[in-house]
Design an enzyme around this catalytic site. Sequence first.
Site, PDB file in Angstrom:
ATOM      1  NE  ARG A  45     -23.650  37.831  51.803  1.00  0.00           N
ATOM      2  CZ  ARG A  45     -23.267  36.576  51.559  1.00  0.00           C
ATOM      3  NH1 ARG A  45     -24.148  35.590  51.657  1.00  0.00           N
ATOM      4  NH2 ARG A  45     -22.023  36.318  51.239  1.00  0.00           N
ATOM      5  CG  HIS A  51     -23.622  39.055  47.040  1.00  0.00           C
ATOM      6  ND1 HIS A  51     -22.935  37.891  47.264  1.00  0.00           N
ATOM      7  CD2 HIS A  51     -23.255  39.886  48.056  1.00  0.00           C
ATOM      8  CE1 HIS A  51     -22.196  38.002  48.366  1.00  0.00           C
ATOM      9  NE2 HIS A  51     -22.401  39.211  48.869  1.00  0.00           N
ATOM     10  CG  ASN A  71     -22.874  34.791  45.138  1.00  0.00           C
ATOM     11  OD1 ASN A  71     -22.714  35.592  46.062  1.00  0.00           O
ATOM     12  ND2 ASN A  71     -23.014  35.176  43.884  1.00  0.00           N
ATOM     13  CG  HIS A  77     -22.122  42.935  57.673  1.00  0.00           C
ATOM     14  ND1 HIS A  77     -20.779  42.786  57.451  1.00  0.00           N
ATOM     15  CD2 HIS A  77     -22.735  42.449  56.552  1.00  0.00           C
ATOM     16  CE1 HIS A  77     -20.586  42.249  56.254  1.00  0.00           C
ATOM     17  NE2 HIS A  77     -21.754  42.045  55.684  1.00  0.00           N
TER      18      HIS A  77
HETATM   19  C1  HEM Z   1     -17.821  45.477  52.584  1.00  0.00           C
HETATM   20  C2  HEM Z   1     -17.711  44.298  52.044  1.00  0.00           C
HETATM   21  C3  HEM Z   1     -18.506  43.102  52.489  1.00  0.00           C
HETATM   22  C4  HEM Z   1     -18.028  41.876  52.780  1.00  0.00           C
HETATM   23  C5  HEM Z   1     -16.574  41.439  52.714  1.00  0.00           C
HETATM   24  C6  HEM Z   1     -19.149  41.064  53.174  1.00  0.00           C
HETATM   25  C7  HEM Z   1     -19.057  39.725  53.518  1.00  0.00           C
HETATM   26  C8  HEM Z   1     -20.092  38.993  54.044  1.00  0.00           C
HETATM   27  C9  HEM Z   1     -19.990  37.621  54.461  1.00  0.00           C
HETATM   28  C10 HEM Z   1     -18.740  36.759  54.360  1.00  0.00           C
HETATM   29  C11 HEM Z   1     -21.192  37.251  54.951  1.00  0.00           C
HETATM   30  C12 HEM Z   1     -21.565  35.876  55.515  1.00  0.00           C
HETATM   31  C13 HEM Z   1     -21.831  34.921  54.373  1.00  0.00           C
HETATM   32  C14 HEM Z   1     -21.912  33.480  54.803  1.00  0.00           C
HETATM   33  O1  HEM Z   1     -21.440  33.131  55.855  1.00  0.00           O
HETATM   34  O2  HEM Z   1     -22.445  32.666  54.050  1.00  0.00           O
HETATM   35  C15 HEM Z   1     -22.082  38.377  54.839  1.00  0.00           C
HETATM   36  C16 HEM Z   1     -23.386  38.398  55.239  1.00  0.00           C
HETATM   37  C17 HEM Z   1     -24.219  39.470  55.059  1.00  0.00           C
HETATM   38  N1  HEM Z   1     -23.933  40.616  54.372  1.00  0.00           N
HETATM   39 FE1  HEM Z   1     -22.110  41.235  53.790  1.00  0.00          FE
HETATM   40  N2  HEM Z   1     -20.282  41.808  53.116  1.00  0.00           N
HETATM   41  C18 HEM Z   1     -19.953  43.068  52.693  1.00  0.00           C
HETATM   42  C19 HEM Z   1     -20.828  44.110  52.453  1.00  0.00           C
HETATM   43  C20 HEM Z   1     -22.187  44.025  52.586  1.00  0.00           C
HETATM   44  C21 HEM Z   1     -23.116  45.005  52.108  1.00  0.00           C
HETATM   45  C22 HEM Z   1     -22.738  46.246  51.316  1.00  0.00           C
HETATM   46  C23 HEM Z   1     -24.360  44.588  52.473  1.00  0.00           C
HETATM   47  C24 HEM Z   1     -25.691  45.231  52.227  1.00  0.00           C
HETATM   48  C25 HEM Z   1     -25.880  46.520  52.152  1.00  0.00           C
HETATM   49  C26 HEM Z   1     -24.198  43.336  53.180  1.00  0.00           C
HETATM   50  C27 HEM Z   1     -25.196  42.626  53.764  1.00  0.00           C
HETATM   51  C28 HEM Z   1     -25.043  41.402  54.381  1.00  0.00           C
HETATM   52  C29 HEM Z   1     -26.095  40.750  55.139  1.00  0.00           C
HETATM   53  C30 HEM Z   1     -27.454  41.339  55.451  1.00  0.00           C
HETATM   54  C31 HEM Z   1     -25.586  39.519  55.540  1.00  0.00           C
HETATM   55  C32 HEM Z   1     -26.316  38.418  56.304  1.00  0.00           C
HETATM   56  C33 HEM Z   1     -27.039  37.529  55.310  1.00  0.00           C
HETATM   57  C34 HEM Z   1     -27.821  36.398  55.917  1.00  0.00           C
HETATM   58  O3  HEM Z   1     -27.924  36.278  57.127  1.00  0.00           O
HETATM   59  O4  HEM Z   1     -28.347  35.591  55.118  1.00  0.00           O
HETATM   60  N3  HEM Z   1     -22.867  43.018  53.201  1.00  0.00           N
HETATM   61  N4  HEM Z   1     -21.381  39.426  54.268  1.00  0.00           N
END
Ligand code: HEM
Length: 323
Positions: free
Chosen positions: A65, A69, A94, A193
């Site tokens: 992630r 970002h 963030n 995800h």
């Molecule tokens: C399409 C739009 C996207 C949205 C709206 C989005 C939104 C989010 C949100 C809200 C979270 C949880 C954050 C939290 O609760 O603190 C998250 C986690 C995550 N996102 Fe996304 N995301 C998107 C695209 C992506 C992309 C493109 C990737 C990587 C290729 C990605 C990888 C991840 C990963 C791996 C997590 C888990 C992180 C952790 O457990 O520390 N996301 N995302």
Amino acid sequence: MASLRLILALVAVAVASLSASGRGGNTGLSPGFYDLSCPQANGIIMSVLEKAIANDSRAAASLLRLHFHDCFVQGCDASVLLDGGASEKNSGPNKNSLRGFQVIDEMKAKLEHVCPHTVSCADILALAARDSVILSGGPHWEVALGRRDSRTANLTKANSDIPAPNSTVQALVAKFKRQGLHEQDLVALSGGHTIGVARCATFKQRLYNKADVTLERSYYNGLKTVCPKVGGDSNVSPLDFSSPRRFDNTYFKLLLEGRGLLTSDEVLLTGNVRKTVDLVKSYAENEALFFHHFAKSMVKMGRISPLLGAHGEIRNNCRKINS
Ligand code: HEM
């Protein structure tokens, strides 16, 4: 004839030096960039990562992630890693959310010891994201290298350019298009995800504002126990509850069952954009296709506006610009 050849040669040199000296060009990046200057780079990154994941199984997700970002805010230039008042770390998407900074610090410290002033923080992020996917069982891709680090961060852009979890599919498509990424990249990359978790604060509105009919009933009831109506905003739930540490296509299978955690996941299927709907179904059926497209889109995302040539710098410490 000879003078025409000379002119063509001069034009080619001018184009090459232009594209290698600023933001936006792709031509300056190459997989063998550190082959001579720091052949140990990838081995060092991998060994720090293996240790980090052994200590904290969520580290792989957090590092994947982090690269996303970074790239979505003024390009893949490690701007996300800078500390300070106007840091991107303080932006809405963030703050209290991004993780993995200490792991990057450790990679950088080891790299500075072995090959001082050579490997950029932006390249460390790109390699750490790729290796996190590999160690989670996902696909391999070749990372083109040679990004340099920015001397600025952009808090305003971090607030505006990183997509929000309650976005419509149209808003997601628009934010990805702004980065040169299309519907296929959006759906494939959302498959990131398949690992990691999200805080209650990011999906609470689906549970209480008005009952979200797209959520499967037992999944919905389970989420309410993790995420109460009042408080509990930092409680977390897996984005792919059936295999949260394994990089696979279960995320897409769960979407088809109404078990996608975020609105932004759900709308890929229910948001009335034919292309995203078809891709969710294809990836749910065909993991190899998902892996292939995910790898392709990560390469594309990693090429967003790199700093090249004499632009930017190789930071000594990923948290601050060189003085
Ligand atoms: C399409 C739009 C996207 C949205 C709206 C989005 C939104 C989010 C949100 C809200 C979270 C949880 C954050 C939290 O609760 O603190 C998250 C986690 C995550 N996102 Fe996304 N995301 C998107 C695209 C992506 C992309 C493109 C990737 C990587 C290729 C990605 C990888 C991840 C990963 C791996 C997590 C888990 C992180 C952790 O457990 O520390 N996301 N995302």
